[in-house]
Write a protein that holds these residues in place. Structure first.
Motif, PDB file in Angstrom:
ATOM      1  N   ALA A 593       0.834  -1.206   0.000  1.00  0.00           N
ATOM      2  CA  ALA A 593       0.000   0.000   0.000  1.00  0.00           C
ATOM      3  C   ALA A 593       0.871   1.259   0.000  1.00  0.00           C
ATOM      4  N   ARG A 596       2.101   1.700  -3.555  1.00  0.00           N
ATOM      5  CA  ARG A 596       1.040   2.197  -4.438  1.00  0.00           C
ATOM      6  C   ARG A 596       0.790   3.688  -4.214  1.00  0.00           C
ATOM      7  N   ASP A 609      -5.538  -1.719  -6.596  1.00  0.00           N
ATOM      8  CA  ASP A 609      -6.012  -0.844  -5.522  1.00  0.00           C
ATOM      9  C   ASP A 609      -6.270  -1.618  -4.231  1.00  0.00           C
ATOM     10  N   ARG A 610      -6.487  -2.922  -4.363  1.00  0.00           N
ATOM     11  CA  ARG A 610      -6.807  -3.756  -3.204  1.00  0.00           C
ATOM     12  C   ARG A 610      -5.826  -4.925  -3.125  1.00  0.00           C
ATOM     13  N   LEU A 611      -5.816  -5.574  -1.960  1.00  0.00           N
ATOM     14  CA  LEU A 611      -4.936  -6.723  -1.786  1.00  0.00           C
ATOM     15  C   LEU A 611      -5.264  -7.822  -2.793  1.00  0.00           C
ATOM     16  N   ASP A 613      -6.273  -7.447  -5.793  1.00  0.00           N
ATOM     17  CA  ASP A 613      -5.679  -7.069  -7.078  1.00  0.00           C
ATOM     18  C   ASP A 613      -4.187  -7.382  -7.103  1.00  0.00           C
TER      19      ASP A 613
END
Length: 689
Positions: A593, A596, A609-611, A613
């Motif tokens: 995170a 990103r 955007d998410r774990l 992904d």
């Protein structure tokens, strides 16, 4: 297979099983203290008494082989009375320590006293008292509580391979302890705490910290070595209080190393809990936007071929794939996960895996160890090797530093000259390997993390092929690389290695010192020589204030393995996941995170955007990440770099077992162990050779 009747039910069990095992297989619980399925049978607590038809008296079911036609009863009045008598005798001298005993709530004696005990004691004599023993900084002893089950003695002798424990005296004067009073020097000594059925042996660092029913349990995986031992993390509130083993027959059985168990107090020390930015030569606290702006500003002025990244030993697969994607977007080919400089070849997966698998060691009948000391580098693997050695018919040869590995080893020599002779078939051990039905070799980082490591790897492959270690017809692959870093296999699977015209770790460090590398990302990389980084702008993403953070220009606080859901691949190629037990301290965040958010502040859009992904990105990079807790066979191929091998002897990369990473170096308990067992003064951080 013998058939016998247990409480009126007929059951068939494998030959060699005991009556106790037969009763358990039929669903009948048999109380026991001394019996343990992984230890030899002692038969000395007598709690497992059962009635056998036509037998003159009750039998100890743990020591009686199951035989055809046996008729067993476990619930007769005679057996109930016998068990009550045994329990009453055990409690004659046992102190009333339950309110202050750390074993309370997890004590076999408590549980069985409730289930099988007598409702009063009839003895009025003075209780026996025994002096406590000093077994070192890890195990707290209260020997008056000891019931003489001898589990600790058998574990130390049979599993750990350090026959230092024993029983002295007879009858009321019997005591369990050392033959010579000293600390118990074993990398597996903490397992004695789990084995002890009473509160005689408890965890010294955990003493009086909490009650078992106050703890929240999380199943996870250890990352302090490359074995990937399955563990449970016990936490209370925001604090991890202890780590215990979790059963996995294919990896660690039910044992863990002392570093895995006791280094968890390092998670509370030297933590990075907010961003830091170097201003006017000193690090100062900053906000996340300020830290990101400092990195973004420096990246804008640097050319893509002057940006690099090195992943450390504790980096998870999610953070590595995120950082690799960021560097690819920036246009830099300079990245590496081999911070020790190991000459591992990422082209062929079989060339960097423990292909035999850890459980597969038990099928081997000959083994060659090259440049490795598994007792220091992977105590759980060493325990498997010892287990196989005790079965017999297992020849072990060692090329490298002579060491006590707890089993019989033939020391062939210290360096590569013997390796060359075996590869050429001019050494007697090459015949030993060729004659074996399931031969194996284990090459360690001490042989690979050298300038000629690629040539050593090529020699090992030559031995594997010429001595018959690769047997496709029987699906046997005896070529094994023993890693010391939890991140290494996952990094190689992801391709976190130099791209075309890219620099490896040594070249990145040299380039930073020469000014060719202007921006360097350290993803928890603390084992490089940070003094050679020159004027490079260093961005450190990690969870401890170790060597990498000290040199950094910007620190971005990350999450430790107990504080995130993360993926790791162990030395045999098994994909496993940690689970978040507690939240990261302060403003710290999960590493992927952070990467990103950093990319976004630099104007770079990453495809997740998410774990979920990120994990889809992992599976796209390599399909092995889509299969959890399974070892997929890797196809054999060419790897290594044939060339001249230097005459310098192999040397184990781990000089101090107790302090090998940022977490264990921050642990006060590991500091005490290093002083007690390694002779190192407290506070030193140099653990790798």
């Amino acid at each position: 297979m013998p058939k016998l009747t247990v409480n009126g039910r007929e059951i068939e069990v494998p030959a060699g099983h005991t009556v106790l095992q037969a009763c358990e297989a039929s669903g009948v619980e048999i109380p026991r203290f001394c019996y343990h399925e992984r230890l030899s049978i002692a038969g000395n607590c007598r709690m497992c008494l059962v009635h056998q038809e036509k037998a003159p008296k009750p039998i100890a079911s743990c020591a009686m082989p199951a035989a055809d036609g046996m008729v067993i009863r476990t619930d007769t009045p005679e057996i109930h009375k016998a068990r009550q008598g045994v329990m009453e005798l055990l409690l004659i001298n046992h102190p009333l320590d339950c309110p202050i005993c750390d074993q309370a709530g997890e004590c076999d004696l408590q549980d069985q006293a409730m289930g099988y005990g007598f409702d009063r004691g009839r003895y009025r004599e003075n209780r026996r008292a025994v002096k406590d023993k000093d077994w070192g900084p890890l195990i707290k002893t209260v020997m008056t509580r000891c019931i003489h089950c001898t589990r600790c003695i058998r574990f130390a002798t049979e599993i750990a391979g350090v026959p230092e424990l024993g029983a002295t005296g007879r009858g009321e004067n019997m005591e369990v302890g050392m033959y010579v009073e000293k600390a118990l020097n074993s990398e597996l000594s903490g397992n004695l705490i789990d084995l002890c059925p009473v509160g005689a042996l408890t965890s010294a660092p955990y003493a009086f910290a909490s009650r078992s029913w106050e703890l929240r349990t999380t199943e996870s995986v250890d990352v302090l070595d490359a074995v990937g031992s399955n563990i449970r993390i016990d936490s209370r509130g925001p604090t991890v209080l202890r780590v215990l083993p979790r059963l996995n027959e294919d990896v660690n059985e039910e044992w863990i190393s002392d570093k895995t168990r006791f280094a968890c107090d390092g998670l509370r020390s030297r933590r990075l809990d907010q961003p830091w930015v170097r201003r006017s030569g000193s690090l100062e606290p900053a906000t996340w936007p300020e830290a990101f702006a400092a990195v973004a500003g420096r990246l804008k002025s640097a050319k893509p071929d002057r940006v690099a990244a090195i992943a450390g030993d504790l980096a998870c697969a999610e953070s590595m794939v995120a950082l690799k994607t960021l560097l690819a977007k920036l246009g830099s080919p300079h990245l590496d996960c081999r911070q020790d400089g190991a000459k591992l070849d990422p082209i062929c997966r079989a060339g960097y895996l423990f292909n035999t698998t850890i459980a597969g060691i038990e099928q081997a009948d000959a083994c060659l160890l090259i440049g490795t000391n598994p007792r220091r580098e992977a105590p759980i693997v060493n325990a498997r090797l010892r287990k196989r050695s005790l079965m017999g018919g297992f020849t072990v040869g060692l090329i490298g530093e002579a060491a006590d590995l707890t089993y019989r080893v033939e020391h062939l020599g210290p360096g590569p000259e013997k390796l060359k002779a075996i590869a050429a078939g001019k050494h007697p051990f090459s015949k030993t390997l060729a004659k074996a039905k399931a031969p194996m070799l284990v090459i360690g980082q001490g042989a690979l993390a050298r300038p000629d490591g690629g040539a050593v790897l090529a020699l090992a492959r030559e031995i594997a092929e010429s001595c018959g270690l690769i047997k496709p017809e029987s699906k046997w692959n005896g070529f094994n690389v023993l890693h010391t870093a939890a991140s290494r296999t996952g990094g190689l699977d992801l391709g976190f290695v130099p791209g075309p015209k890219g620099r490896d770790t040594a070249a990145i460090v040299a380039g930073a010192g020469q000014g060719a590398i202007e921006v360097l990302f350290l993803l928890g990389a603390d084992e490089i020589d940070t003094g050679r980084l020159g004027s490079a702008f260093v961005v450190y993403i990690g969870h401890h204030g170790d060597k990498g953070a000290t040199r950094a220009d910007v620190i971005l606080p990350g999450a430790a393995y107990t504080e995130k859901d993360a993926t790791y691949v162990n030395t045999e190629g098994r994909v496993q996941r940690t689970r978040r037990a507690v939240f990261p301290p302060g403003e710290a965040r999960e590493d992927w995170a952070i990467v990103r958010a950093l990319a976004e502040s630099c104007g770079v859009q990453l495809p997740f955007d998410r774990l979920a992904d990120v994990r889809a990105q992992l599976a796209a990079a390599n399909p092995v990440f889509a299969t959890l807790d399974t070892v997929l066979p890797a196809p054999w191929g060419a790897f290594g770099t044939p060339g001249e091998v230097a005459a310098a002897p192999f040397r184990s990369p781990i000089r101090d077992f107790y302090r090998t990473d940022a977490i264990s170096r921050a642990s006060p308990t590991m500091d005490e162990c290093a002083a007690a067992f390694s002779g190192s003064p407290p506070g030193l951080t140099g653990t790798h050779g």
